[in-house]
Design an enzyme around this catalytic site. Structure first.
Site, PDB file in Angstrom:
ATOM      1  CG  HIS A   1      -6.174   2.234   4.958  1.00 50.14           C
ATOM      2  ND1 HIS A   1      -5.739   3.153   5.897  1.00 50.14           N
ATOM      3  CD2 HIS A   1      -5.140   1.387   4.751  1.00 50.14           C
ATOM      4  CE1 HIS A   1      -4.487   2.860   6.226  1.00 50.14           C
ATOM      5  NE2 HIS A   1      -4.096   1.791   5.554  1.00 50.14           N
TER       6      HIS A   1
ATOM      7  CG  ASN B   1      -1.683   1.277   1.399  1.00 50.84           C
ATOM      8  OD1 ASN B   1      -1.788   2.060   0.450  1.00 50.84           O
ATOM      9  ND2 ASN B   1      -2.229   1.511   2.584  1.00 50.84           N
TER      10      ASN B   1
ATOM     11  N   GLY C   1       1.978   2.673  10.878  1.00 47.97           N
ATOM     12  CA  GLY C   1       2.986   3.732  10.792  1.00 47.97           C
ATOM     13  C   GLY C   1       3.648   4.088  12.115  1.00 47.97           C
TER      14      GLY C   1
ATOM     15  CB  SER D   1       4.628  -1.197  12.198  1.00 44.68           C
ATOM     16  OG  SER D   1       4.153   0.109  12.396  1.00 44.68           O
TER      17      SER D   1
ATOM     18  CD  GLU E   1      -3.858  -2.190   7.364  1.00 50.39           C
ATOM     19  OE1 GLU E   1      -2.751  -2.452   6.904  1.00 50.39           O
ATOM     20  OE2 GLU E   1      -4.467  -1.144   7.103  1.00 50.39           O
TER      21      GLU E   1
ATOM     22  CD  GLU F   1      -3.166   5.876   6.436  1.00 51.65           C
ATOM     23  OE1 GLU F   1      -3.178   5.855   5.197  1.00 51.65           O
ATOM     24  OE2 GLU F   1      -2.193   5.515   7.122  1.00 51.65           O
TER      25      GLU F   1
ATOM     26  CE  LYS G   1       0.449   3.859   4.783  1.00 49.49           C
ATOM     27  NZ  LYS G   1      -0.100   4.027   6.113  1.00 49.49           N
TER      28      LYS G   1
HETATM   29  C1  PEP Z   1      -1.145   0.532   5.944  1.00 55.48           C
HETATM   30  O1  PEP Z   1      -1.272   1.747   5.814  1.00 55.48           O
HETATM   31  O2  PEP Z   1      -1.979  -0.235   5.449  1.00 55.48           O
HETATM   32  C2  PEP Z   1       0.009   0.031   6.697  1.00 55.48           C
HETATM   33  C3  PEP Z   1       0.025  -1.209   7.053  1.00 55.48           C
HETATM   34  O3  PEP Z   1       0.995   0.947   6.950  1.00 55.48           O
HETATM   35  P1  PEP Z   1       2.410   0.678   7.669  1.00 55.48           P
HETATM   36  O4  PEP Z   1       2.946  -0.624   7.177  1.00 55.48           O
HETATM   37  O5  PEP Z   1       3.259   1.840   7.249  1.00 55.48           O
HETATM   38  O6  PEP Z   1       2.162   0.643   9.129  1.00 55.48           O
END
Ligand code: PEP
Length: 245
Positions: A94, A6, A169, A206, A163, A96, A8
């Site tokens: 997601h 992803n 992040g 992460s 998630e 976000e 972003k």
């Molecule tokens: C995500 O945004 O789906 C995600 C898993 O981000 P990160 O790996 O940066 O935590």
């Protein structure tokens, strides 16, 4: 195992160099059983689509509108537009986007339209840190699943990405025992409420080359949704290598 990148709101045409390295890696390991899926921003979908055309790598988008084909929705992209450009997947729900006001009802409509269009769904769910502290994670996950997937029975078109919002992040990942428990819970909810009895559940938050092996030791995990670490080819490749090669 699924490895979904992803990206972003990152990347430009120079990012195709990074994709080239991953294509080389993927070609070298053609016979191994893993799936690589790239979800770049909309602006890169077409160039990524062309570049991966003869490879095993697949394309996904990061969101879509719930209107299936077209309409007066400034700034939005429909599922059929994504399909036409070569996307096979779309990320929906997601955190976000949820934190920007996306509702369970909108998520449900997006999922239904995308399935109608022939897209597969990467459906994100997860609790916030406040919800975790209040010990209502199960209630939240159950609610997100039942509302997001309301009246969709096609679970073979859906990958769930668990998630935890507090992991995205932040560099913090759940303990393996906690993750194992939450993924089993999600699979139980899916088994009890939908026809398909072998839902795929991925973990996201992460994931990096250092923690991938440990996270992948959880038998229930069917893959990873990877944000930050997927933007560098080396990190993305290392995560795959640490996990399965
Ligand atoms: C995500 O945004 O789906 C995600 C898993 O981000 P990160 O790996 O940066 O935590």
């Amino acid at each position: 195992m699924y490895f979904i990148a992803n990206w972003k709101m990152y990347g430009d045409l120079k990012s195709l160099n990074s994709l080239s390295k991953v294509i080389k890696f993927s070609n070298k390991h053609k016979k191994k059983r893993f799936k690589l899926i790239y979800c770049p921003p909309y602006t890169l979908l077409e160039s990524f689509s062309k570049k991966i055309a003869k490879t095993k790598i697949e394309l996904g988008a990061q969101n879509c509108h719930f209107e299936i084909s077209s309409g007066p929705f400034t700034g939005s992209i429909s599922p059929s537009m994504l399909k036409k450009i070569g996307s096979k997947y779309v990320i929906i729900g997601h955190s976000e986007n949820r934190s920007n006001g996306e509702t369970d009802n909108q998520i449900n409509k997006k999922i239904k339209s995308s399935i109608k269009c022939g897209l597969k769904i990467i459906f994100c769910i997860g609790e916030t840190i406040t919800q975790k502290k209040k010990k209502i994670t199960n209630k939240i996950l159950r609610n997100q699943i039942l509302k997001g997937l309301y009246k969709t029975n096609n679970l073979n078109k859906i990958l769930i990405a668990y998630e935890p919002v507090w992991s995205i992040g932040t560099g913090v990942v759940p303990k393996t025992s906690e993750l194992d428990k939450n993924i089993s819970f999600i699979k139980n909810v899916l088994n009890n409420n939908f026809k398909n009895k072998s839902p795929k559940v991925l973990y996201g938050g992460s994931v990096n080359p250092k923690n991938a092996k440990n996270l992948a030791s959880i038998k229930n995990i069917d893959g990873f949704l990877i944000g930050g670490a997927s933007q560098k080819a080396k990190n993305f490749i290392d995560i795959v290598k640490k996990t399965i090669i």
